[in-house]
Scaffold this active site. Structure first.
Site, PDB file in Angstrom:
ATOM      1  N   ARG A  47       1.225  -0.908  -0.099  1.00  0.00           N
ATOM      2  CA  ARG A  47       0.391  -0.256  -0.264  1.00  0.00           C
ATOM      3  C   ARG A  47       0.836   1.399   0.252  1.00  0.00           C
ATOM      4  O   ARG A  47       0.219   2.055   0.873  1.00  0.00           O
ATOM      5  CB  ARG A  47      -1.296   0.044   1.136  1.00  0.00           C
ATOM      6  CG  ARG A  47      -1.990  -1.432   1.209  1.00  0.00           C
ATOM      7  CD  ARG A  47      -2.453  -1.316  -0.304  1.00  0.00           C
ATOM      8  NE  ARG A  47      -4.106  -2.096   0.032  1.00  0.00           N
ATOM      9  CZ  ARG A  47      -3.264  -3.692  -0.335  1.00  0.00           C
ATOM     10  NH1 ARG A  47      -2.310  -3.536  -1.506  1.00  0.00           N
ATOM     11  NH2 ARG A  47      -4.397  -4.247  -0.652  1.00  0.00           N
ATOM     12  N   SER A  86     -11.192  -1.834   2.445  1.00  0.00           N
ATOM     13  CA  SER A  86     -10.771  -2.254   3.650  1.00  0.00           C
ATOM     14  C   SER A  86     -10.330  -1.375   4.081  1.00  0.00           C
ATOM     15  O   SER A  86      -9.114  -0.107   3.898  1.00  0.00           O
ATOM     16  CB  SER A  86      -9.713  -3.279   3.165  1.00  0.00           C
ATOM     17  OG  SER A  86      -9.643  -4.249   2.819  1.00  0.00           O
ATOM     18  N   GLU A  91      -6.227   3.304   5.944  1.00  0.00           N
ATOM     19  CA  GLU A  91      -5.849   2.842   4.858  1.00  0.00           C
ATOM     20  C   GLU A  91      -6.887   3.696   3.741  1.00  0.00           C
ATOM     21  O   GLU A  91      -6.633   4.239   2.893  1.00  0.00           O
ATOM     22  CB  GLU A  91      -6.499   1.434   4.156  1.00  0.00           C
ATOM     23  CG  GLU A  91      -5.854   1.868   2.793  1.00  0.00           C
ATOM     24  CD  GLU A  91      -6.113   0.082   2.373  1.00  0.00           C
ATOM     25  OE1 GLU A  91      -6.757  -0.614   1.304  1.00  0.00           O
ATOM     26  OE2 GLU A  91      -5.380  -1.068   3.377  1.00  0.00           O
TER      27      GLU A  91
END
Length: 300
Positions: free
Chosen positions: A175, A225, A295
């Site tokens: 990420r 998510s 996130e």
């Protein structure tokens, strides 16, 4: 500030521009107030000119893509928004390479690869983001990620100049990429795939899409998510262990189907989601000792 110069640049390039544009429809959370003006550049030239003009006037601005990883305040933002949309979403081929605009939907890129019997992008089928956003955060799923297929990209730097970057210099990790936290805007990506069997590619795409439907709350607005995967564990497991399955704050809830998702059950506000994220982080810390890292990008 007088933002007529933005409309003038867009008009010059034949690009779309709107004033007082609500941002909620542009996000997968379906939350967010208006911006004073939204520009939808239709190419690198238009985008470069916009950045240079904004810089010359020292005017702050924000950039967004398909909004699939974004939570925006109900007040919106008081600065211009540049939307990297399907107007910069062209897809072309060069042998086993796909060249796609940053605004191209990942699903469209996957389908284009399927049409040419090219394999390597199946993991991204169903991820509700753009190619540019996917590279920005090195999106991945089911054992694949963007770093496996990207060869190079072009981007506009902080002063409006166009530059090229090879994959070897993108610093791609979980990420994260070279672009994370930097004022650069990806404009085009070259993906290196390989020839495969069309029926097998299609079967894998359908299998992964079915897994998403079975395991993820796709019936509700969300940003996917909500938290990054903690080392050696899974956010969803930690949230469930903290007793938060189905926990709600206003219209926001921890999904009963997948605890790693915060969903908008209906008319959730920015505050509902933000407060729920805070509670989740606190409860998980209390019960497991682990810190969850968000996130989702938040525009206050």
């Amino acid at each position: 500030m007088d933002y007529r110069f933005i409309k003038e640049i867009c008009d010059k390039h034949g690009a779309h521009c709107t004033e007082n544009e609500p941002l909620a429809p542009y996000t997968s959370f379906k939350i967010g107030g208006p911006c004073p003006i939204m520009a939808k550049p239709n190419g690198a030239g238009c985008l470069s000119e916009l950045i240079k003009a904004l810089n010359s006037k020292k005017a702050p601005f924000r950039v967004m893509g398909r909004g699939s990883n974004l939570l925006i305040s109900d007040k919106g933002t008081d600065v211009p928004v540049i939307l990297i949309s399907s107007d910069m979403g062209g897809i072309s081929f060069d042998g086993e390479q796909i060249v796609c605009g940053a605004g191209a939907a990942l699903t469209a890129v996957c389908n284009a690869a399927l049409d040419r019997s090219l394999t390597g992008m199946e993991f991204a089928y169903g991820i509700p983001g753009s190619a540019g956003g996917a590279l920005y955060m090195n999106a991945g799923a089911y054992g694949g990620e963007m770093k496996d297929v990207v060869q190079s990209c072009t981007y506009i730097d902080e002063v409006g100049e166009q530059r090229t970057l090879p994959a070897s210099r993108m610093d791609l990790s979980y990420r994260h990429s070279f672009f994370s936290g930097k004022p650069f805007i990806i404009t085009e990506i070259t993906l290196s795939l390989r020839q495969g069997d069309k029926e097998q590619i299609q079967a894998k795409m359908h299998d992964l899409m079915q897994k998403r439907r079975d395991k993820q709350p796709l019936d509700y607005p969300s940003a996917g998510s909500t938290f990054k995967r903690p080392e050696g564990d899974f956010a969803g497991r930690l949230i469930e262990a903290a007793g938060l399955r189905g926990f709600t704050v206003g219209g926001a809830a921890v999904s009963e189907k997948h605890c790693g998702f915060v969903i908008n059950k209906g008319n959730a506000t920015f505050g509902d989601v933000k407060n729920l994220i805070y509670i989740i982080k606190q409860k998980v810390k209390e019960t497991s000792g682990k810190d969850l890292s968000c996130e989702v990008i938040i525009w206050e």
